[in-house]
Design a protein around this motif. Structure first.
Motif, PDB file in Angstrom:
ATOM      1  N   ARG A   1      -8.630   4.004  -1.670  1.00 17.42           N
ATOM      2  CA  ARG A   1      -9.462   4.449  -0.556  1.00 17.42           C
ATOM      3  C   ARG A   1      -9.138   5.907  -0.257  1.00 17.42           C
ATOM      4  NH1 ARG A   1      -7.465   4.542   4.760  1.00 17.42           N
ATOM      5  NH2 ARG A   1      -9.512   3.906   5.510  1.00 17.42           N
TER       6      ARG A   1
ATOM      7  N   ALA B   1      -3.738   1.547   4.026  1.00 14.83           N
ATOM      8  CA  ALA B   1      -4.426   0.535   4.823  1.00 14.83           C
ATOM      9  C   ALA B   1      -4.101  -0.855   4.297  1.00 14.83           C
ATOM     10  CB  ALA B   1      -5.931   0.784   4.799  1.00 14.83           C
TER      11      ALA B   1
ATOM     12  N   THR C   1       0.834  -1.186   0.000  1.00 13.79           N
ATOM     13  CA  THR C   1       0.000   0.000   0.000  1.00 13.79           C
ATOM     14  C   THR C   1       0.874   1.242   0.000  1.00 13.79           C
ATOM     15  OG1 THR C   1      -1.809   1.154   1.151  1.00 13.79           O
ATOM     16  CG2 THR C   1      -0.192   0.024   2.526  1.00 13.79           C
TER      17      THR C   1
ATOM     18  N   LEU D   1      -6.278  -3.793   5.066  1.00 13.74           N
ATOM     19  CA  LEU D   1      -7.409  -4.705   5.014  1.00 13.74           C
ATOM     20  C   LEU D   1      -8.246  -4.466   3.768  1.00 13.74           C
ATOM     21  CD1 LEU D   1      -8.572  -4.519   8.743  1.00 13.74           C
ATOM     22  CD2 LEU D   1      -7.018  -6.174   7.683  1.00 13.74           C
ATOM     23  N   THR D   2      -8.792  -5.534   3.210  1.00 12.38           N
ATOM     24  CA  THR D   2      -9.662  -5.381   2.046  1.00 12.38           C
ATOM     25  C   THR D   2     -10.880  -4.537   2.388  1.00 12.38           C
ATOM     26  OG1 THR D   2     -10.791  -7.450   2.591  1.00 12.38           O
ATOM     27  CG2 THR D   2      -8.952  -7.586   1.044  1.00 12.38           C
ATOM     28  N   THR D   3     -11.349  -4.647   3.608  1.00  8.10           N
ATOM     29  CA  THR D   3     -12.541  -3.894   4.012  1.00  8.10           C
ATOM     30  C   THR D   3     -12.284  -2.402   4.128  1.00  8.10           C
ATOM     31  OG1 THR D   3     -12.006  -4.458   6.297  1.00  8.10           O
ATOM     32  CG2 THR D   3     -13.653  -5.818   5.199  1.00  8.10           C
ATOM     33  N   ASP D   4     -11.030  -1.993   4.117  1.00  9.01           N
ATOM     34  CA  ASP D   4     -10.692  -0.573   4.186  1.00  9.01           C
ATOM     35  C   ASP D   4     -10.821   0.133   2.842  1.00  9.01           C
ATOM     36  OD1 ASP D   4      -8.019  -1.256   6.520  1.00  9.01           O
ATOM     37  OD2 ASP D   4     -10.063  -0.568   6.915  1.00  9.01           O
ATOM     38  N   TYR D   5     -10.922  -0.625   1.773  1.00 11.62           N
ATOM     39  CA  TYR D   5     -10.898  -0.052   0.433  1.00 11.62           C
ATOM     40  C   TYR D   5     -12.286   0.005  -0.181  1.00 11.62           C
ATOM     41  CZ  TYR D   5      -5.850  -0.130   0.592  1.00 11.62           C
ATOM     42  OH  TYR D   5      -4.548   0.117   0.936  1.00 11.62           O
ATOM     43  N   SER D   6     -12.563   1.112  -0.859  1.00  8.55           N
ATOM     44  CA  SER D   6     -13.886   1.319  -1.457  1.00  8.55           C
ATOM     45  C   SER D   6     -13.931   0.991  -2.936  1.00  8.55           C
ATOM     46  CB  SER D   6     -14.301   2.780  -1.260  1.00  8.55           C
ATOM     47  OG  SER D   6     -14.319   3.132   0.111  1.00  8.55           O
TER      48      SER D   6
END
Length: 123
Positions: A99, A104, A50, A106-111
């Motif tokens: 994002r 970041a 990242t 985590l995959t959940t941090d990215y939009s």
């Protein structure tokens, strides 16, 4: 919205190199942190690297540290992943993500996500 399109994947022998690109369009890319993830066959998506919006801060997975380099060119709305000394275990679909905010892991941090580009490393 940010649209991301990866390119540069292919077939390479172990020890070889590839440079992946991620072309961004839509909102001001320079305001977004960017990440690279990969998903091997039968595996979950995993973090690779990242970079923050300015390009001054980076972070790598231990498995690629010292071999991969993440970078970006905000003037060209593009991000890159230079991959050297490739190994068969690097075989995967490589996906770039963006994002709004800090870098970041985590995959959940990215939009926003691209579709991915296949990298295959033969032994």
């Amino acid at each position: 919205q940010v649209q991301l399109v990866e390119s540069g994947g292919g077939l390479v022998q172990a020890g070889g190199s590839l440079r992946l690109s991620c072309a961004a369009s839509g909102r001001t890319f320079s305001r977004y942190a960017m990440g690279w993830f990969r998903q091997g066959p039968g595996k979950e998506r995993e973090f690779v690297a990242t970079i923050d919006w300015s390009g001054s801060s980076t972070y790598y997975a231990d498995s690629v540290k010292g071999r991969f380099t993440i970078s970006r060119d905000n003037a060209k709305n593009a991000g890159f992943l230079q991959m050297n000394d490739l190994k068969p275990e690097d075989t995967a679909v490589y996906i770039c993500a963006a994002r709004y905010g800090n870098l970041a892991l985590l995959t959940t941090d990215y939009s926003y996500w691209g579709q991915g580009t296949q990298v295959t490393v033969s032994s």
